[in-house]
Design an enzyme around this catalytic site. Structure first.
Site, PDB file in Angstrom:
ATOM      1  N   TYR A 157       7.331  43.369 -13.743  1.00  0.00           N
ATOM      2  CA  TYR A 157       8.405  43.864 -13.007  1.00  0.00           C
ATOM      3  C   TYR A 157       8.603  45.274 -13.293  1.00  0.00           C
ATOM      4  CZ  TYR A 157       9.016  38.932 -12.253  1.00  0.00           C
ATOM      5  OH  TYR A 157       8.641  37.472 -12.109  1.00  0.00           O
ATOM      6  N   LYS A 178      -1.477  36.347 -22.723  1.00  0.00           N
ATOM      7  CA  LYS A 178      -2.866  36.396 -22.429  1.00  0.00           C
ATOM      8  C   LYS A 178      -3.659  37.431 -23.377  1.00  0.00           C
ATOM      9  CE  LYS A 178      -6.236  35.040 -19.883  1.00  0.00           C
ATOM     10  NZ  LYS A 178      -6.880  33.529 -20.231  1.00  0.00           N
ATOM     11  N   ASP A 236      -3.264  30.272 -19.700  1.00  0.00           N
ATOM     12  CA  ASP A 236      -3.959  29.204 -19.035  1.00  0.00           C
ATOM     13  C   ASP A 236      -3.901  27.669 -19.847  1.00  0.00           C
ATOM     14  OD1 ASP A 236      -5.272  30.419 -21.015  1.00  0.00           O
ATOM     15  OD2 ASP A 236      -7.162  30.342 -20.257  1.00  0.00           O
ATOM     16  N   ASP A 266       7.741  33.333 -14.525  1.00  0.00           N
ATOM     17  CA  ASP A 266       8.145  32.647 -13.156  1.00  0.00           C
ATOM     18  C   ASP A 266       7.268  31.644 -12.748  1.00  0.00           C
ATOM     19  OD1 ASP A 266       9.338  32.575 -10.882  1.00  0.00           O
ATOM     20  OD2 ASP A 266       8.504  34.762 -10.232  1.00  0.00           O
ATOM     21  N   ASP A 288       8.209  27.395 -12.856  1.00  0.00           N
ATOM     22  CA  ASP A 288       8.220  26.595 -11.658  1.00  0.00           C
ATOM     23  C   ASP A 288       7.369  25.547 -11.658  1.00  0.00           C
ATOM     24  OD1 ASP A 288       9.964  28.143 -10.028  1.00  0.00           O
ATOM     25  OD2 ASP A 288       8.181  29.208  -9.218  1.00  0.00           O
TER      26      ASP A 288
END
Length: 721
Positions: free
Chosen positions: A125, A175, A206, A230, A234
């Site tokens: 962001y 990551k 992952d 984010d 979800d």
């Protein structure tokens, strides 16, 4: 009382907020909250006014403590060409109030709840300078940029959330096997959790996604970079049963930067334009957002828990909208589900109403046990042993003296400030002097207690040599109860004065917003045959810690202590503190000579910040509000006088004793309230608490137990009553 601005927004926003808004209005009728709105925002606002965030909406948000938002995005009633980017409204709100951390809660059918904490500024962001899109469509680039400070701030919030829940599993996701930002994230997350004494499990994104999707055990708190969080939140909502099962909070971790708004709360599912206007969308995300909003503020936390319990009731028993309805069960409408949540909320209240509320008795801990434990906690987070002992001694003085606002209850805030880098632990304070009666101490951003202890030692040495010692301090932090230092000097037969500036929480006479601190000052004088006289006062109507106690115990404050964000006198501590309104100067108003309290605060600011050449006014950091960022930059003053330079010290002590005895012998207006002298009550309290232990209110005891678990230092020796 908190104020909530309601912004239904676009698409399904109005439908999912209908039930929560009805509940808010019920709470407002009971005097629990204030509600304003509905206010226009997003595509529908642009269609009506030409602006996705009209001036009237901004003014309402500035005046609110929190915003409850439905959704911004596509709306079937607004052509795309009228408003191609309605989401800009959300970005502007986050930027306006510096809402830089996201906290999302996802409930599961078995009663568990996953909290996902992520950054909203930095990382994925980034700003406009971090985005490149070639006009010919040949190339695009997004820069992923993180700083140590931003990562540490987010991980600290995750640790705080885990502590609020009483512990559990914390998983940090990155990551690190591909991105440099991932390696930084893992490094900082490891350091912060080690400082906090919290166990952390690291996962590549992952693997974390696989575990969420494959049915592995869900952690209690998951902390990660913004875009990863984010997606993962979800995914978790999908596993819970529906994208609607996610209440999202965007919060500012400190004092409001504009107006009084500190958070924006919304369901995470977006505007869902194809489902809009059909009375079929799931409203539970709106209720979860409302629950998060109410839980965010101490004065409404219990109401938030009731909303959350009502959502759980409907999740278990129905009715359910199309996304959650079991096979063979007709889906219920949005309105029917909202009505069911409201009924469950009322049932929760009715079930609780007949119960007799019994206050928990305070927990008492022997003073020496508490002091030793404090040293252990501070050493566990990296504080040098000598500095830890100085800090524990000052906190113990406050606890024994009955100054509960400045005692052990401060320890969790100190530990958080150390963990976030606001307070340093490495180094030693340094003394600058030409060898005369005056010196300047550089606190090197350390805990204020050892810094002021050194300043006192320097002032005592100079008073012995020159008759008076004047020592200013800069680059320090909160130093606890000023009375402790003058008490120590007076026990050595010396007269002492101590003062400190603090972060801006007090409005000057005639002002509505804070500019100066509570700026306390203390005087200690030896008295023959008894404890020293210690006069320790804030230059505000009350110390800021009194508001912290009121918030912890859920009690109102007297009129005349503070103003709300509009400059109106209030008895609601949450409308004043922390950082929402302003404390009043000593005297409270012009008719009661508040200009004198204001003048005393200004005097302290001059004698500390100005003379020490440190920050003043709004430039001084406030420990209560900070969860990251710059150092407090607090300044102090310690002045010590050797009364032997004025005459026989014994005679001076006798004179002080006669003066105090004469005052105490006066006939009181109320026989139940005899005339007392400064320090008399505190001396009696010290004797009583040495015998019976230091009382800890339930909220403080729970916070200390959580801290004990974080750092691996059990707090033993506690007893009820």
């Amino acid at each position: 009382m908190i104020r909530v601005a309601v912004l239904p927004g676009d698409g399904v926003g109005e439908e999912v907020l209908d039930g929560p808004t009805r509940l808010l209005h019920r709470l407002a009728a009971d005097g629990a909250v204030e509600v304003t709105g509905p206010w226009p925002v997003g595509a529908r606002a642009a269609a009506a006014t030409g602006d996705v965030l009209p001036a009237e909406t901004l003014a309402a948000c500035d005046a609110a403590d929190a915003v409850l938002l439905g959704a911004v995005g596509e709306d079937p009633r607004v052509p795309a060409e009228v408003c191609p980017r309605p989401e800009v409204a959300l970005h502007r709100l986050r930027e306006r109030y510096d809402l830089r951390i996201s906290v999302r809660g996802i409930p599961f059918g078995d009663g568990r709840e996953l909290t996902v904490v992520r950054n909203l500024i930095g990382g994925s962001y980034g700003g406009a300078d971090d985005r490149v899109f070639r006009p010919d469509g040949s190339e695009a680039a997004d820069v992923l940029r993180l700083t140590r400070e931003r990562v540490a701030e987010v991980v600290h919030v995750a640790c705080d959330e885990l502590a609020r829940r009483g512990g559990g599993r914390l998983v940090s996701v990155d990551k690190a096997n591909l991105y440099a930002t991932g390696r930084l994230w893992r490094q900082v997350a490891t350091e912060v959790t080690r400082e906090r004494g919290v166990a952390v499990e690291h996962r590549y994104v992952d693997r974390a996604a696989y575990e969420l999707g494959a049915g592995a055990e869900v952690p209690d708190v998951l902390v990660t970079e913004g875009l990863l969080g984010d997606v993962l939140s979800d995914l978790a909502a999908g596993r819970a049963g529906s994208p609607a099962l996610c209440g999202s909070a965007s919060v500012h971790p400190g004092e409001p930067v504009r107006g009084r708004c500190v958070g924006l709360f919304e369901p995470a599912h977006g505007s869902a334009p194809r489902r809009a206007l059909r009375d079929q969308v799931d409203p539970l995300g709106g209720f979860l957002a409302l629950a998060a909003l109410l839980r965010h503020f101490p004065v409404t936390r219990e109401l938030g828990e009731r909303v959350r319990a009502a959502v759980d009731t409907v999740l278990r028993s129905g009715p359910w909208t199309y996304d959650l309805a079991p096979a063979g069960t007709a889906p219920a409408s949005t309105t029917a589900v909202a009505d069911a949540v409201l009924a469950a909320f009322e049932a929760e209240g009715a079930a609780a109403a007949p119960r007799t509320v019994v206050e928990e008795p305070p927990v008492r801990v022997p003073a020496d046990v508490l002091e030793t434990w404090t040293v252990g906690v501070l050493e566990a987070v990296g504080v040098r042993p000598a500095h830890a002992r100085d800090t524990a001694r000052v906190l113990a003085y406050a606890d024994l003296s009955g100054i509960d606002s400045h005692g052990i209850a401060r320890l969790p805030a100190y530990v958080r400030a150390i963990g976030s880098g606001v307070i340093a632990v490495d180094g030693e304070p340094t003394v600058h002097s030409d060898g005369g009666a005056v010196a300047l101490v550089d606190g090197c951003d350390l805990l204020g207690h050892p810094v002021t202890t050194l300043a006192l030692d320097e002032a005592v040495q100079r008073a012995r040599r020159y008759g008076v010692g004047w020592v200013d301090v800069r680059s320090s932090s909160h130093h606890g109860a000023s009375g402790c230092y003058v008490h120590d000097a007076a026990r050595q037969g010396l007269v002492a004065l101590a003062a400190t500036n603090t972060g801006p929480v007090v409005a000057p006479t005639g002002g509505a917003r804070p500019y100066l601190g509570t700026n306390p000052l203390a005087l200690g004088v030896p008295v023959a045959g008894e404890e020293p006289l210690v006069f320790d006062m804030a230059t505000s109507a009350v110390a800021a810690g009194k508001f912290e106690i009121a918030l912890r115990t859920g009690r109102p404050v007297p009129l005349g202590w503070g103003l709300d964000a509009e400059g109106r006198p209030t008895t609601d501590p949450a409308a004043v503190f922390p950082g929402r309104g302003a404390l009043l100067p000593l005297g409270s108003d012009r008719e009661r000579s508040s200009h004198k309290g204001y003048g005393l605060a200004l005097l302290v600011e001059l004698l500390t910040g100005v003379l020490a050449q440190g920050p003043t006014g709004p430039g001084v950091g406030n420990l209560t509000f900070r969860s990251g960022g710059g150092r407090p930059g607090v300044s102090h003053l310690v002045v010590v006088l050797d009364p032997a330079r004025l005459g026989d010290p014994a005679a001076i002590g006798d004179g002080a004793a006669r003066l105090l005895a004469g005052l105490r012998a006066l006939t009181p207006v109320d026989p139940e309230l005899p005339v007392r002298t400064p320090g008399q009550r505190a001396a009696a309290e010290r004797a009583r608490r040495r015998r019976h232990g230091v009382p800890l209110d339930p909220e403080t005891h729970r916070a200390l137990q959580a801290l004990a678990g974080q750092v691996g230092r059990p707090l033993d020796g506690a007893a009820r009553g």
